[in-house]
Scaffold this motif. Structure first.
Motif, PDB file in Angstrom:
ATOM      1  N   MET A   1       0.815  -1.206   0.000  1.00  0.00           N
ATOM      2  CA  MET A   1       0.000   0.000   0.000  1.00  0.00           C
ATOM      3  C   MET A   1       0.854   1.264   0.000  1.00  0.00           C
ATOM      4  SD  MET A   1      -3.165  -1.075   2.506  1.00  0.00           S
ATOM      5  CE  MET A   1      -4.149   0.330   2.010  1.00  0.00           C
ATOM      6  N   ASN A   2       2.037   1.208   0.631  1.00  0.00           N
ATOM      7  CA  ASN A   2       2.842   2.442   0.668  1.00  0.00           C
ATOM      8  C   ASN A   2       3.469   2.751  -0.689  1.00  0.00           C
ATOM      9  OD1 ASN A   2       5.338   1.087   0.380  1.00  0.00           O
ATOM     10  ND2 ASN A   2       5.715   1.045   2.573  1.00  0.00           N
ATOM     11  N   ASP A   3       3.572   1.747  -1.565  1.00  0.00           N
ATOM     12  CA  ASP A   3       3.988   2.043  -2.935  1.00  0.00           C
ATOM     13  C   ASP A   3       2.988   2.982  -3.602  1.00  0.00           C
ATOM     14  OD1 ASP A   3       6.244   0.509  -2.716  1.00  0.00           O
ATOM     15  OD2 ASP A   3       5.339  -1.284  -3.579  1.00  0.00           O
ATOM     16  N   GLY A   4       1.708   2.669  -3.421  1.00  0.00           N
ATOM     17  CA  GLY A   4       0.672   3.522  -3.991  1.00  0.00           C
ATOM     18  C   GLY A   4       0.609   4.878  -3.333  1.00  0.00           C
ATOM     19  N   SER A   5       0.734   4.925  -2.006  1.00  0.00           N
ATOM     20  CA  SER A   5       0.653   6.218  -1.312  1.00  0.00           C
ATOM     21  C   SER A   5       1.849   7.093  -1.655  1.00  0.00           C
ATOM     22  CB  SER A   5       0.581   5.992   0.205  1.00  0.00           C
ATOM     23  OG  SER A   5       1.765   5.371   0.690  1.00  0.00           O
ATOM     24  N   ALA A   6       3.036   6.497  -1.815  1.00  0.00           N
ATOM     25  CA  ALA A   6       4.212   7.291  -2.174  1.00  0.00           C
ATOM     26  C   ALA A   6       4.043   7.934  -3.550  1.00  0.00           C
ATOM     27  CB  ALA A   6       5.461   6.405  -2.152  1.00  0.00           C
ATOM     28  N   VAL A   7       3.456   7.201  -4.487  1.00  0.00           N
ATOM     29  CA  VAL A   7       3.207   7.768  -5.818  1.00  0.00           C
ATOM     30  C   VAL A   7       2.189   8.906  -5.724  1.00  0.00           C
ATOM     31  CG1 VAL A   7       2.281   7.273  -8.119  1.00  0.00           C
ATOM     32  CG2 VAL A   7       3.822   5.652  -7.021  1.00  0.00           C
ATOM     33  N   VAL A   8       1.181   8.737  -4.878  1.00  0.00           N
ATOM     34  CA  VAL A   8       0.183   9.790  -4.694  1.00  0.00           C
ATOM     35  C   VAL A   8       0.839  11.057  -4.156  1.00  0.00           C
ATOM     36  CG1 VAL A   8      -1.848  10.471  -3.365  1.00  0.00           C
ATOM     37  CG2 VAL A   8      -1.749   8.203  -4.409  1.00  0.00           C
ATOM     38  N   PHE A   9       1.677  10.918  -3.115  1.00  0.00           N
ATOM     39  CA  PHE A   9       2.347  12.090  -2.545  1.00  0.00           C
ATOM     40  C   PHE A   9       3.336  12.691  -3.545  1.00  0.00           C
ATOM     41  CE2 PHE A   9       1.544   9.822   1.670  1.00  0.00           C
ATOM     42  CZ  PHE A   9       0.388  10.542   1.891  1.00  0.00           C
ATOM     43  N   TYR A  10       4.002  11.850  -4.314  1.00  0.00           N
ATOM     44  CA  TYR A  10       4.922  12.366  -5.331  1.00  0.00           C
ATOM     45  C   TYR A  10       4.163  13.193  -6.369  1.00  0.00           C
ATOM     46  CZ  TYR A  10       7.949  12.464  -9.416  1.00  0.00           C
ATOM     47  OH  TYR A  10       8.665  12.872 -10.505  1.00  0.00           O
ATOM     48  N   THR A  11       2.997  12.716  -6.782  1.00  0.00           N
ATOM     49  CA  THR A  11       2.197  13.447  -7.767  1.00  0.00           C
ATOM     50  C   THR A  11       1.815  14.827  -7.246  1.00  0.00           C
ATOM     51  OG1 THR A  11       1.305  11.361  -8.615  1.00  0.00           O
ATOM     52  CG2 THR A  11       0.106  13.372  -9.164  1.00  0.00           C
ATOM     53  N   ILE A  12       1.418  14.895  -5.980  1.00  0.00           N
ATOM     54  CA  ILE A  12       0.986  16.171  -5.403  1.00  0.00           C
ATOM     55  C   ILE A  12       2.154  17.139  -5.279  1.00  0.00           C
ATOM     56  CG2 ILE A  12       0.047  17.261  -3.323  1.00  0.00           C
ATOM     57  CD1 ILE A  12      -1.616  14.708  -2.898  1.00  0.00           C
ATOM     58  N   PHE A  13       3.253  16.704  -4.670  1.00  0.00           N
ATOM     59  CA  PHE A  13       4.353  17.627  -4.378  1.00  0.00           C
ATOM     60  C   PHE A  13       5.170  17.953  -5.629  1.00  0.00           C
ATOM     61  CE2 PHE A  13       3.701  15.623  -0.137  1.00  0.00           C
ATOM     62  CZ  PHE A  13       3.280  16.776   0.510  1.00  0.00           C
TER      63      PHE A  13
END
Length: 413
Positions: free
Chosen positions: A244-256
């Motif tokens: 799940m943190n693979d997906g969350s890291a991509v989400v945060f990368y997209t935002i920042f």
């Protein structure tokens, strides 16, 4: 008996050394044999063209030679693309054989990465080598294509192997680990980059950097937990959170990263994302990906249900094709078409197939073996390719020398 065993052990060690020498020699021969000058290829092509020289005028023949030579060279260069992936698999075979028998403590993927780094460093000092040319073509592939090619195949098996009962029981704990805790790790890493790195990065760039490093790879920890006999719930927390943190890291990368690109002030590049819009984007990426994964998982179960001829080998093969098609299509639909999280989509697709479709598989071993082979091939190629990228960067003098250098001695510690 003891003397015979000692003699056999000596013979085995000598045979092993001989095999390693032979294999190393074969690899060197392959590398140097492919290092042929382009003139030889041109002369071969020219000899083929002489057979029609009598039927064409001299002027037209010269024009055709120039045009055909360009196409011939281009086709020959394109055909090199096939070489690097299988050369990486060959290196992986040798590495596995040595590690599994003589060096159990060395990570298999680390050996591939180091080998790829040496190949990448060598590429800047070699010309006309077919293996190097193939590797350079792979290094030039668009990053989005790499993600679309590798991630679904690597994620689906791990998602499918999850214990669904423990996953449901631990779901909200995994959500806390994978989202708020990953955001906290991203923030702490960004603080280090902002206050200690000598680059003068903006805080949005530091948060982008932190989101890249926030995802964890628990392979070594999972192996250690299996050897120590850790409780299944603890292993679920480790493996489930890593997916799940693979997906969350991509989400945060997209935002920042969007916030960072917005700093350049160029139209159409980046976006000013505030707190409200950031939360809305986060929920769209995360829950949108989960919904798409569930939809593809249910569709896959429906197809598996109708491929119910258990004595038909062809039905079993089509079931495997259905699973891999669902993995790649769910990732593409979520990541490219819906602009959601493709990683989370594949995760929920795999969990759905495991929960409702495992009993519908005609040949469970065939499915497992196929995905294990797919994961091994993609993993070996990915780490060799990653090492090649790093090796090319540190070996390229334009990156490390001159007024516009990107890397200095302090960057390597």
């Amino acid at each position: 008996m003891s003397s015979k065993r000692k003699d056999f052990a000596r013979f085995q060690s000598k045979a092993t050394l001989a095999i390693l020498i032979i294999l190393g020699t074969v690899i060197l021969i392959i590398i140097h044999w492919t290092d042929r000058p382009n003139q030889f290829k041109q002369s071969t092509f020219a000899r083929r063209m002489t057979s029609v020289s009598d039927a064409i005028s001299t002027e037209n023949l010269n024009d055709d030679k120039e045009i055909s030579s360009e196409h011939g060279e281009g086709d020959h260069a394109i055909s090199h693309v096939v070489l690097f992936p299988w050369f990486a698999q060959l290196i992986g075979i040798f590495a596995y054989w040595i590690i599994s028998r003589y060096a159990h403590g060395i990570p298999y993927t680390a050996v591939l990465f180091i080998t790829g780094a040496m190949m990448g460093y060598y590429s800047d000092h070699s010309y006309g080598n077919a293996i190097v040319e193939s590797m350079k073509q792979w290094l030039g592939i668009n990053g989005e294509v790499i993600i679309l090619t590798f991630l679904p195949g690597l994620l689906f098996l791990d998602s499918y192997n999850i214990n669904v009962h423990l996953f449901i029981q631990s779901f909200w704990q995994l959500v806390v680990f994978a989202f708020p805790m990953v955001l906290g790790g991203t923030y702490l890493t960004a603080l280090v980059a902002y206050y200690f790195f000598p680059y003068g990065w903006s805080f949005d760039l530091c948060m982008t950097f932190g989101s890249i490093l926030s995802a964890t790879d628990p392979v070594a920890v999972a192996v250690l937990l299996n050897e120590l006999g850790a409780p299944p719930r603890l292993k679920m927390h480790i493996s489930g959170e890593s997916l799940m943190n693979d997906g969350s890291a991509v989400v945060f990368y997209t935002i920042f990263s969007s916030r960072f690109f917005y700093e350049f002030g160029l139209d159409g590049i980046g976006e000013e994302i505030g707190w409200g819009k950031g939360f809305a984007l986060f929920f769209r990426l995360a829950f949108g990906g989960a919904a798409i994964g569930l939809a593809f998982g249910i569709g896959t179960v429906f197809i598996l249900f109708h491929l119910d001829r258990r004595l038909s080998g062809e039905d079993s093969v089509i079931q495997v094709v259905t699973t891999i098609s669902a993995a790649y299509l769910s990732f593409f639909t979520s990541e490219i078409l819906a602009h959601c999280s493709g990683i989370i989509a594949v995760l929920f697709c795999g969990v759905t197939v495991k929960a409702f479709g495992e009993t519908l598989l005609n040949n469970l071993q065939l499915t497992h073996h196929f995905w294990e082979i797919t994961e091994h091939l993609l993993n070996a190629l990915l780490f060799a390719l990653g090492g090649s990228v790093w090796g090319e960067i540190i070996g390229d003098q334009t990156y490390t020398e001159g007024q516009g250098r990107l890397f200095a001695r302090q960057d390597w510690g």
